[in-house]
Motif scaffolding. Structure first.
Motif, mmCIF file in Angstrom:
data_model
loop_
_atom_site.group_PDB
_atom_site.id
_atom_site.type_symbol
_atom_site.label_atom_id
_atom_site.label_comp_id
_atom_site.label_asym_id
_atom_site.label_seq_id
_atom_site.Cartn_x
_atom_site.Cartn_y
_atom_site.Cartn_z
ATOM 1 N N UNK A 1 0.835 -1.259 0.032
ATOM 2 C CA UNK A 1 -0.084 -0.054 0.039
ATOM 3 C C UNK A 1 0.714 1.332 0.025
ATOM 4 N N UNK A 2 1.955 1.116 0.566
ATOM 5 C CA UNK A 2 3.072 2.398 0.393
ATOM 6 C C UNK A 2 3.439 2.737 -1.085
ATOM 7 N N UNK A 3 3.498 1.671 -1.822
ATOM 8 C CA UNK A 3 4.018 1.955 -3.168
ATOM 9 C C UNK A 3 2.667 2.097 -4.045
ATOM 10 N N UNK A 4 1.685 1.468 -3.693
ATOM 11 C CA UNK A 4 0.525 1.331 -4.602
ATOM 12 C C UNK A 4 -0.661 1.748 -3.812
ATOM 13 N N UNK A 5 -0.954 2.821 -3.448
ATOM 14 C CA UNK A 5 -1.855 3.518 -2.671
ATOM 15 C C UNK A 5 -3.316 3.433 -3.148
ATOM 16 N N UNK B 1 0.816 -11.442 -11.405
ATOM 17 C CA UNK B 1 2.174 -12.008 -11.958
ATOM 18 C C UNK B 1 3.129 -10.684 -11.453
ATOM 19 N N UNK B 2 2.783 -10.101 -10.301
ATOM 20 C CA UNK B 2 3.746 -9.118 -10.014
ATOM 21 C C UNK B 2 4.175 -9.436 -8.337
ATOM 22 N N UNK B 3 5.025 -9.029 -7.808
ATOM 23 C CA UNK B 3 5.719 -9.090 -6.652
ATOM 24 C C UNK B 3 4.862 -7.716 -5.758
ATOM 25 N N UNK B 4 4.621 -8.100 -4.438
ATOM 26 C CA UNK B 4 3.838 -6.909 -4.038
ATOM 27 C C UNK B 4 4.552 -5.521 -3.871
ATOM 28 N N UNK B 5 5.794 -5.426 -4.549
ATOM 29 C CA UNK B 5 6.679 -4.179 -4.303
ATOM 30 C C UNK B 5 7.100 -3.804 -5.602
#
Length: 783
Positions: free
Chosen positions: A517-521, A602-606
């Motif tokens: 959530x910090x990178x993709x709010x 297909x992505x990582x959380x960050x």
């Protein structure tokens, strides 16, 4: 016997190295005899010289040991693996570049020999439809079947343990075990279902309300007073009560009373219903045998002033005729008002009446139970009930009624027994014990109806399918084709979207993904739901409109609401309601590969993961999954210092320099990098941490592309995707993994689909009309 193996595991043998090679050991003999000398004299020496050092007794990369292969290994029985071996040799990907290499002549000779061995497979000589392990209903199938059978709108399977997954799907017979805790859940669910769907006791009709007169108000307490459970009238007097009449109509009013008789007349009771409606009752009953006295009259809706009056008190003790001496008194127990009696009873709950449509006449309960259980069991068991089954179930009804249960409660007991029967919980395809002749048999019409409905609806056959089965008409190809068309248009085919597409494309797992959530709010629950809805509606459109399979890769439309449109940067979409949106040729979207659900999965959380994206496309789209990575591969460094050192592509190129990793990454990474312009939640971007993104790449066969659009266009031209979809759908439809003998089926389905312009419904029909779908090996024939 042979060892069952997962298609995912088999194809996972990117490099010759598939666990599936081990599966070759122990395969039963077939009617086709391969030339074992070719494998022993030509292929085995090649493997020994170039492969044993990585795939032998001392080292088994990807769990493969070539040294254990018997000299009579038949290559055609593991076609996917050996086609991959041939392709890797053809592309010079194996042996690894740092290992000893065969001469060009030796390499070509082995490639040709493998091809010849693969051609040994003869579809005419080997006719094997396979056999599906008896399987229980999975969670989705259980919920849907309960819904269609009982009409209850809840999900009892939410409380069940998660289903095991095999070959990418959760409806595979080999892995659907039945644990003790699940059996306990089945028992609890059956009780909950019948309690929610069926009434244990029907309310009396007409409605009846009994009013105890002892609780009435007396006008003179000394002469009209309660005596135990009755009201005693010792002289002329009155007792009152106000009642509420809810509906105008005809009513039956009953009064239970008796008299302490004396004198020449019986005690007389006046029943007054308001000011004008009065009835005089001659109470001739005695204390040891009270009577019920009834009248029928019309009552109006509203408040009713009910009055009971004693009219003829008698108390004589000095009469010359002894028999006329005595004290006459009146005693009233209750007043019962029943009605309105000229109105039809209210409808029973739909869930009740669909199982128990009426009330039996007294003494006819068991016969009526049998009458209604017969069609119910036919639907629940997906075949006609036997007389023995009906005897046992009606015996339960009879036993419960002997225990003073109501008819409805007794039926609950029988229905609960049906819902916990193996014939309901499992999908039965039992072979006859006295089988004769062929090792294969055709499914009977009821078995075929069940396969069809659980394939397309994840639920039981409806009445139309069961009626066709009972008439013996379902096996006709034209009938089956029509039923496929009908069933795909039915809303119940949404289950094919959720359970087939949701597992094939894996968007059913989107709720397990949590971007940082910090990178993709901007990634909110509403956005997650919108991504899922887009994929579901997109698949539904291709399915119901019978579009081409390649539209899954590249389509000129999608479905968006305002939330998702803003996320994609697409203008002109407003509101929460999803709408079909046309995409022009310049759009960066189109097809599942550019949908937010897939790109987020297909992505990582960050950050993005070209490896995961490339692997996903190889597995789910192309059907050629790579093997698992070596156990000692270090994680990519994620520090800020590392991020400043270069783009993700540059860092991954350094990371995969290990020779053991290079071969697989050369296949995965270029495909994954093609989608690097989409960030970890599917938004378009031009830069990665300030570095220009380079989405261009080259496929192992030398095909170059400039980015996602070029790559998708290239994938559309190849048969690989269509073959992969065929194998995925056939696996889901059969409930088992595909084996070497299914090769002819997949090829014939491919030809049929190609002849019909790659239409979605042509694929479904070809699967339904195939031999593995309509036939099965009989017990004991495992080859």
């Amino acid at each position: 016997m042979f060892i069952k193996h997962s298609k995912a595991t088999v194809k996972s043998a990117t490099v010759i190295l598939l666990v599936a090679i081990l599966m070759i050991i122990g395969f039963c003999e077939q009617s086709v005899e391969a030339d074992s000398t070719v494998f022993q004299q030509d292929i085995t020496p090649f493997l020994k010289q170039y492969c044993y050092h990585c795939h032998g007794v001392e080292k088994q990369k990807a769990d493969v040991n070539f040294q254990t292969l018997p000299p009579n290994t038949e290559i055609y029985k593991d076609r996917d693996l050996w086609e991959l071996v041939r392709d890797l040799l053809l592309e010079d990907e194996m042996p690894p570049s740092k290992s000893d290499q065969p001469s060009a002549e030796d390499r070509q000779r082995i490639i040709e020999l493998i091809g010849q061995e693969l051609d040994q497979f003869d579809c005419d000589a080997i006719s094997n439809p396979g056999r599906v392990t008896i399987r229980r209903l999975n969670r989705a199938e259980y919920d849907n079947t309960i819904r269609d059978l009982m009409g209850v709108d809840f999900h009892p399977a939410d409380d069940f343990p998660l289903d095991e997954v095999g070959y990418g799907f959760d409806n595979i017979g080999d892995v659907l075990s039945l644990s003790p805790i699940l059996m306990e859940k089945y028992l609890n669910a059956a009780e909950s279902v019948v309690t929610n769907a069926l009434l244990a006791e029907l309310p009396p009709w007409p409605p009846s309300h009994q009013h105890q007169v002892e609780k009435f108000t007396a006008d003179q307490d000394d002469i009209v007073r309660a005596e135990g459970s009755v009201m005693g009238f010792y002289r002329e007097g009155n007792a009152f009560k106000k009642l509420l009449i809810e509906q105008t109509g005809e009513y039956k009013i009953s009064v239970r009373a008796h008299g302490q008789q004396a004198g020449p007349d019986h005690a007389k009771l006046e029943l007054a219903l308001g000011d004008d409606d009065k009835y005089v009752i001659d109470v001739d009953a005695l204390a040891d045998r009270p009577k019920i006295y009834a009248i029928q009259t019309t009552l109006s809706k509203g408040t009713l002033n009910l009055k009971l009056s004693y009219l003829n008190n008698y108390n004589v003790q000095d009469h010359p005729i002894a028999e006329l001496n005595g004290d006459r008194n009146l005693f009233v127990d209750y007043v019962e008002i029943k009605g309105p009696i000229n109105v039809q009873p209210p409808s029973l709950p739909v869930t009740h009446s669909r199982v128990i449509p009426g009330r039996p006449e007294p003494g006819e309960e068991v016969a009526y139970a049998r009458e209604i259980l017969s069609p119910f069991v036919k639907r629940a068991y997906r075949r006609p009930a036997t007389e023995d089954e009906l005897d046992r179930l009606t015996g339960l009804v009879e036993y419960a009624m002997v225990q003073e249960a109501t008819f409805e409660k007794s039926m609950q007991v029988a229905i609960q027994a049906v819902l916990t029967s193996p014939h309901f919980l499992f999908r039965w395809e039992l072979d006859p014990t006295d089988k004769q002749g062929d090792d294969t048999r055709a499914l009977n019409d009821f078995e075929l109806a069940s396969r069809l409905s659980y394939f397309l609806w994840s639920s039981m056959p409806d009445d139309e399918l069961l009626n066709l089965a009972e008439a013996g008409l379902l096996r006709d190809d034209d009938v089956l084709s029509y039923q496929v068309e009908r069933m795909l248009q039915d809303p119940k085919s949404d289950a094919l979207v959720t359970n087939f597409a949701g597992q094939w494309l894996q968007f059913r797992s989107l709720d397990t993904v949590t971007p940082d959530p910090a990178k993709y709010p901007s990634f909110t629950p509403a956005l997650r739901d919108a991504m899922l809805k887009e994929s579901e509606l997109f698949f539904t459109e291709i399915m119901r409109s019978n579009r081409e399979l390649t539209d899954f890769l590249d389509a000129d439309f999608t479905y968006l609401n305002e939330t998702l449109a803003n996320h994609y940067g697409i203008e002109g979409v407003h509101g929460d309601t999803f709408q079909r949106v046309s995409l022009d040729a310049s759009s960066r979207r189109g097809g599942v590969l550019t949908q937010g659900s897939i790109l987020t999965l297909t992505s990582n959380p960050t950050r993005t993961s070209p490896v995961l994206r490339g692997k996903w496309i190889l597995e789910q789209i192309l059907g050629t999954p790579p093997p698992p990575p070596p156990p000692d591969v270090p994680m990519l460094e994620e520090t800020q210092e590392a991020a400043l050192s270069g783009s993700l592509r540059e860092r991954l190129e350094q990371h995969r320099s290990k020779p053991d990793c290079a071969t697989c990454h050369e296949k995965m990474d270029p495909i994954g990098f093609a989608f690097e312009n989409f960030n970890a939640i599917g938004q378009w971007r031009d830069l990665d941490a300030g570095f220009q993104i380079d989405p261009a790449g080259t496929l192992p066969d030398g095909t170059q592309f400039e980015g996602a659009t070029d790559l998708i266009a290239e994938l559309k031209t190849r048969d690989t995707f269509v073959h992969s979809v065929i194998e995925k759908m056939l696996t889901f439809a059969l409930g088992r993994g595909l084996e070497y003998y299914d090769q002819c089926t997949t090829e014939s389905i491919f030809e049929e689909v190609t002849d019909n312009h790659l239409k979605f419904q042509a694929l479904v029909k070809a699967v339904v009309l195939s031999n593995p779908f309509q036939l099965r090996n009989q017990e004991g024939n495992e080859s």
